[in-house]
Scaffold this motif. Structure first.
Motif, mmCIF file in Angstrom:
data_model
loop_
_atom_site.group_PDB
_atom_site.id
_atom_site.type_symbol
_atom_site.label_atom_id
_atom_site.label_comp_id
_atom_site.label_asym_id
_atom_site.label_seq_id
_atom_site.Cartn_x
_atom_site.Cartn_y
_atom_site.Cartn_z
ATOM 1 N N GLY A 311 0.805 -1.219 0.000
ATOM 2 C CA GLY A 311 0.000 0.000 0.000
ATOM 3 C C GLY A 311 0.838 1.268 0.000
ATOM 4 O O GLY A 311 2.048 1.237 0.188
ATOM 5 N N MET A 312 0.139 2.400 -0.252
ATOM 6 C CA MET A 312 0.787 3.708 -0.159
ATOM 7 C C MET A 312 0.368 4.332 1.161
ATOM 8 O O MET A 312 -0.832 4.455 1.445
ATOM 9 N N PHE A 313 1.354 4.759 1.951
ATOM 10 C CA PHE A 313 1.045 5.257 3.287
ATOM 11 C C PHE A 313 0.965 6.780 3.304
ATOM 12 O O PHE A 313 1.852 7.472 2.787
ATOM 13 N N THR A 314 -0.082 7.304 3.932
ATOM 14 C CA THR A 314 -0.194 8.738 4.158
ATOM 15 C C THR A 314 -0.536 8.950 5.624
ATOM 16 O O THR A 314 -1.525 8.383 6.115
ATOM 17 N N GLY A 315 0.297 9.719 6.321
ATOM 18 C CA GLY A 315 0.033 9.934 7.734
ATOM 19 C C GLY A 315 1.291 10.354 8.464
ATOM 20 O O GLY A 315 2.273 10.752 7.848
ATOM 21 N N ASP A 316 1.224 10.289 9.793
ATOM 22 C CA ASP A 316 2.366 10.688 10.619
ATOM 23 C C ASP A 316 3.147 9.456 11.046
ATOM 24 O O ASP A 316 2.559 8.450 11.432
ATOM 25 N N THR A 317 4.456 9.584 11.010
ATOM 26 C CA THR A 317 5.281 8.457 11.431
ATOM 27 C C THR A 317 6.394 8.974 12.331
ATOM 28 O O THR A 317 6.929 10.061 12.112
ATOM 29 N N ARG A 318 6.685 8.236 13.360
ATOM 30 C CA ARG A 318 7.735 8.636 14.297
ATOM 31 C C ARG A 318 8.568 7.408 14.627
ATOM 32 O O ARG A 318 8.041 6.351 14.942
ATOM 33 N N LEU A 319 9.881 7.596 14.535
ATOM 34 C CA LEU A 319 10.791 6.482 14.774
ATOM 35 C C LEU A 319 11.679 6.818 15.964
ATOM 36 O O LEU A 319 12.307 7.882 15.995
ATOM 37 N N PHE A 320 11.704 5.936 16.956
ATOM 38 C CA PHE A 320 12.643 6.058 18.071
ATOM 39 C C PHE A 320 13.770 5.073 17.844
ATOM 40 O O PHE A 320 13.525 3.976 17.361
ATOM 41 N N GLY A 321 14.968 5.454 18.214
ATOM 42 C CA GLY A 321 16.088 4.540 18.074
ATOM 43 C C GLY A 321 16.983 4.597 19.295
ATOM 44 O O GLY A 321 17.063 5.622 19.969
ATOM 45 N N ALA A 322 17.634 3.478 19.588
ATOM 46 C CA ALA A 322 18.645 3.451 20.645
ATOM 47 C C ALA A 322 19.776 2.576 20.141
ATOM 48 O O ALA A 322 19.526 1.570 19.465
ATOM 49 N N ASP A 323 21.014 2.975 20.376
ATOM 50 C CA ASP A 323 22.114 2.130 19.924
ATOM 51 C C ASP A 323 23.205 2.066 20.984
ATOM 52 O O ASP A 323 23.310 2.944 21.842
ATOM 53 N N PHE A 324 23.967 0.982 20.944
ATOM 54 C CA PHE A 324 25.155 0.919 21.786
ATOM 55 C C PHE A 324 26.264 0.248 20.996
ATOM 56 O O PHE A 324 26.008 -0.528 20.068
ATOM 57 N N ARG A 325 27.489 0.566 21.364
ATOM 58 C CA ARG A 325 28.640 -0.057 20.712
ATOM 59 C C ARG A 325 29.775 -0.087 21.715
ATOM 60 O O ARG A 325 29.979 0.877 22.465
ATOM 61 N N LEU A 326 30.464 -1.195 21.726
ATOM 62 C CA LEU A 326 31.593 -1.355 22.635
ATOM 63 C C LEU A 326 32.722 -2.015 21.864
ATOM 64 O O LEU A 326 32.500 -3.006 21.168
ATOM 65 N N THR A 327 33.915 -1.420 21.931
ATOM 66 C CA THR A 327 35.055 -2.045 21.269
ATOM 67 C C THR A 327 36.113 -2.355 22.321
ATOM 68 O O THR A 327 36.367 -1.542 23.205
ATOM 69 N N TRP A 328 36.690 -3.525 22.195
ATOM 70 C CA TRP A 328 37.730 -3.933 23.138
ATOM 71 C C TRP A 328 38.881 -4.543 22.352
ATOM 72 O O TRP A 328 38.701 -5.519 21.633
ATOM 73 N N ALA A 329 40.037 -3.916 22.458
ATOM 74 C CA ALA A 329 41.240 -4.455 21.825
ATOM 75 C C ALA A 329 42.155 -4.916 22.956
ATOM 76 O O ALA A 329 42.637 -4.087 23.722
ATOM 77 N N PRO A 330 42.364 -6.217 23.110
ATOM 78 C CA PRO A 330 43.099 -6.730 24.282
ATOM 79 C C PRO A 330 44.447 -6.050 24.504
ATOM 80 O O PRO A 330 44.828 -5.788 25.637
#
Lengths: 475, 303
Positions: A311-330
């Protein structure tokens, strides 16, 4: 969009306010007392400067004695790009793939865009990229990235990014950056980076379903790195609303975003970052727009699900996002060995109308060449539906030898409940890649994709090579 | 209206420079420059190093903590010549203020102020991740350290004129101690004159030139790409009758190639500290050179 109106009003009122404060400070006339203290301050200042010059003179005088130990260099200033030409880089990314299912089921409950479908089976060129970038002057930097895509329907060139941004020396307050044009805007972790820098051959399900791969709308974004021991950054933007999750922009400024990020180190060899994001706006007739609906014969799926996917969408859209990242170099050296953990969660709340064009089967057979279009219009059905949905992925990538990495990823999508599917979509991926140098990488990936009734086993072998200037990758 | 005023006030609070810091904040890219900044800046500065002694400064990430540090720094002190090209541009673009930008007093790239060796004559990536601006590891020639001390004192006195005389006085003191130490090192280096060595990565050219050592070959044929078997076979041929006394490697270089060559030839592998913290005994600039010379002397006297 009243919220954007608010933003504009705040900017319009705030700016003269700031200017007025600055002007008032500059213009107040001095009193006799103030003049006296100023003269005192000047005196002290000169005394200090004389002391400093005396010390500097002492350094100069001491020099001849040590002259035989001095290499005599000619100090030079070098600029990064050797000349005034923009830095040019080319990225090649080709793939060979094999799928257990001949037909892809698309993403049931979601629209399938150009970038969110299954890659082509067999040998394919995939995406190539040409990037040109450089400093425009002392205040601005510009970059242009053209994406070259080829498939059986022909080749196309897409402007992936074309933006200008302020530099640190632009006279903006320290830590503030303004970016305008078309860019991979700040949302989550992967969105800002070009797909060739990803750790897997394909984007995870939430990116495919909610952003059609990535959000690169036209607009502008302000970001501020705050002064503090901990890394913290806030920002937001205003956008045209032409790109998924929006589309069919009417006013030309349909969407806005805001985000915040925190980050730091844990000990000497571990770094982390967290972020929260919102992207909000209106869509006017958003459709997936994929070249073909590979799943046309599957219309018996579920009637309601078809509204969401076709379908074709008409209306209001809201996107929430959360991210995490961890790097470990011994050892601290990511080149030798490194573990990267990364995950993102997206939640969409969406209210509006999905309109579906059903082919009019009665007319289809007697459609003469070039005639009958007006007579035999497909009839349109529309439904007021809630598109609330969410999805997430988590991945781990481990470099076990300087040139070899393994990785695993799990991604999951919950379609809108109004789609009435009653199941989630998921993909399990594993990969092994070999990196000859920073500029060349070959990756083997296996996906087990469960997007509907069937399980699709996918094997992909991809190369990513870059030529010429190579942008430094951020964290 | 009230909300607008509040938002404007908040914007002013967030965007105005943080309440004047008592000290000058210096972000050094490598530990050797951090140590030099401590010598010249003393208590008047706060110094952070982006890398530690066990790290190869070519290959670190522009991690969030570095963006936070560069955001507050008013001096950036690095090797330059593209050593930090993989991450410094991100910091300059993302967090760094005007004073840290190229051409500004807070922007110090060591390679801009000393004679740079090994300018490549051919620029082609098939030769590895070569540095178009020459070899960036300039700190292992002690004369360069002295030159950079003066550059730093000059920049600090321009950025923080209040305490200019303190910076110059510390420089005088440092250069006096450094000249004395250098005289001692010179005598020790003269005794090593002509000593032949292999190196893992071409990171030692300034030390070798200053000390009068001769590099027979590097184990990495292509800089930044691990040594290949065919190249190692060639290196082995070279090594057999070379009379070389040591195979030099930095703490972060992989061990395997150097150990293999050592096993075949009996030439000892010598792990030099390379920078401060590269060995527990290399705790400052003075002990870095003391320790380095002691290790070279030990290898030279072994046979």
């Amino acid at each position: 969009m009243s919220r954007i109106g608010d933003l504009v009003r705040i900017a319009a009122i705030g700016l003269p306010f700031l200017l007025a404060v600055a002007a008032a400070e500059a213009q107040s006339p001095p009193t006799a007392e103030q003049l006296a203290t100023q003269i005192d301050a000047l005196k002290q200042d000169y005394e200090k400067r004389i002391a400093a010059l005396e010390a500097q003179l002492a350094v100069m005088k001491a020099k001849p004695a040590a002259a035989d130990e001095q290499a005599a260099p000619a100090p030079t200033m070098r600029s990064g790009d050797n000349s005034f030409n923009p830095a040019i880089g080319v990225v090649f990314a080709g793939m060979v793939s094999d799928f257990s299912e001949d037909e892809s089921e698309g993403l049931p409950g979601f629209q399938v865009g150009h970038e969110s479908g299954r890659p082509q089976e067999g040998l394919s060129l995939g995406h190539s990229e040409i990037t040109m970038s450089g400093n425009i002057d002392d205040k601005f930097r510009g970059a242009l990235t053209l994406g070259l895509h080829g498939d059986d329907h022909g080749d196309e060139v897409e402007v992936e990014e074309a933006y200008v941004q302020t530099l640190g020396g632009s006279g903006m307050p320290d830590g503030v950056r303004l970016k305008a044009g078309r860019a991979l805007w700040t949302f989550g972790y992967l969105n800002e980076q070009h797909a060739h820098a990803d750790d897997f051959n394909d984007r995870p399900l939430p990116y495919r379903a909610f952003l059609d791969g990535a959000y690169n709308d036209d607009g502008l974004e302000l970001s501020v790195v705050l002064p503090g021991e901990l890394y913290s950054e806030i920002g937001g933007g205003v956008f045209r609303g032409r790109d998924m999750p929006f589309g069919g922009s009417e006013s030309g400024r349909e969407a806005w975003s805001a985000y915040g990020r925190l980050g730091g180190d844990l000990g000497r060899n571990t770094a982390w970052r967290l972020g929260g994001y919102v992207l909000d706006g209106a869509a006017h007739g958003r459709s997936g727009g994929a070249h073909e609906h590979e799943h046309e014969d599957e219309h018996e799926h579920d009637d309601m699900a078809n509204f969401f996917s076709d379908g074709m969408f008409t209306g209001d859209t809201r996107l929430f996002g959360a991210d995490f990242r961890l790097t470990w170099a011994p050892t601290g050296n990511a080149r030798d060995s490194e573990l990267i953990l990364q995950g993102e969660y997206f939640r969409r709340s969406e209210e509006g109308t999905y309109a579906l064009q059903e082919p009019n089967e009665e007319c289809e057979n007697d459609l003469p060449n070039g005639y009958g279009h007006n007579v035999c219009e497909p009839h349109e059905e529309s439904e007021q539906l809630s598109g609330d949905a969410d999805g997430w992925y988590a991945q781990a990538v481990y470099k076990f030898l300087p040139q070899w990495r393994v990785g695993a990823r799990y991604a999951r999508l919950s379609p809108p409940s109004d789609a009435g599917l009653g199941y989630d979509l998921s993909t399990i991926s594993t990969m092994l890649d070999w990196t000859n140098s920073e500029f060349g990488r070959v990756r083997l990936q296996y996906n087990r994709e469960s997007l509907g009734s069937k399980r699709d086993d996918q094997v992909m072998l991809q190369y990513v090579m870059s030529l010429g200037a190579h942008a430094a990758h951020s964290f | 209206m009230k909300r607008t005023a509040l938002a404007a006030a908040l914007a002013v609070a967030l965007l105005s420079p943080a309440a004047a810091d008592a000290e000058v904040r210096i972000l050094a890219c490598e530990p050797e420059w951090a140590a030099l900044a401590e010598e010249i800046g003393g208590d008047d500065v706060v110094v952070h190093s982006a890398t530690h002694g066990g790290q190869d400064a070519h290959h670190i990430r522009a991690r969030p903590s570095l963006i936070a540090k560069v955001r507050r720094a008013s001096v950036l002190f690095c090797s330059g010549a593209d050593l930090e090209v993989g991450w410094l541009p991100v910091l300059l673009e993302r967090g760094a203020g005007r004073i840290l930008q190229p051409g500004q007093p807070g922007h110090i790239m060591a390679a801009d102020h000393v004679e740079v060796l090994e300018h490549p004559t051919v620029l082609d990536r098939s030769l590895g991740d070569i540095h178009p601006d020459g070899n960036p590891h300039v700190h292992l020639d002690p004369r360069n350290v002295s030159i950079l001390g003066e550059v730093l004192a000059d920049r600090l006195s321009r950025i923080d004129p209040e305490r200019a005389s303190a910076y110059w006085q510390r420089l005088i003191s440092f250069q006096a101690r450094w000249a004395e130490a250098m005289a001692g090192w010179r005598a020790r280096a003269d005794a090593l004159d002509g000593m032949k060595v292999f190196v893992h990565h071409k990171a030692w050219v300034y030390l070798l030139r200053w000390a009068g050592l001769e590099r027979v070959s590097a184990l990495e044929r292509v800089s930044g790409v691990p040594p290949t078997a065919s190249h190692l076979a060639e290196v082995l041929e070279l090594a057999r009758n070379s009379g070389a006394k040591a195979i030099l490697r930095a703490p972060y270089d992989p061990e395997n190639a150097a150990e293999w060559l050592s096993g075949k030839t009996g030439i000892p592998v010598v792990e030099l500290p390379f920078t401060i913290g590269g060995h527990p005994e290399a705790a400052d600039l003075f002990s870095l050179f003391d320790r380095t010379l002691a290790l070279l002397e030990e290898a030279n006297n072994r046979s």
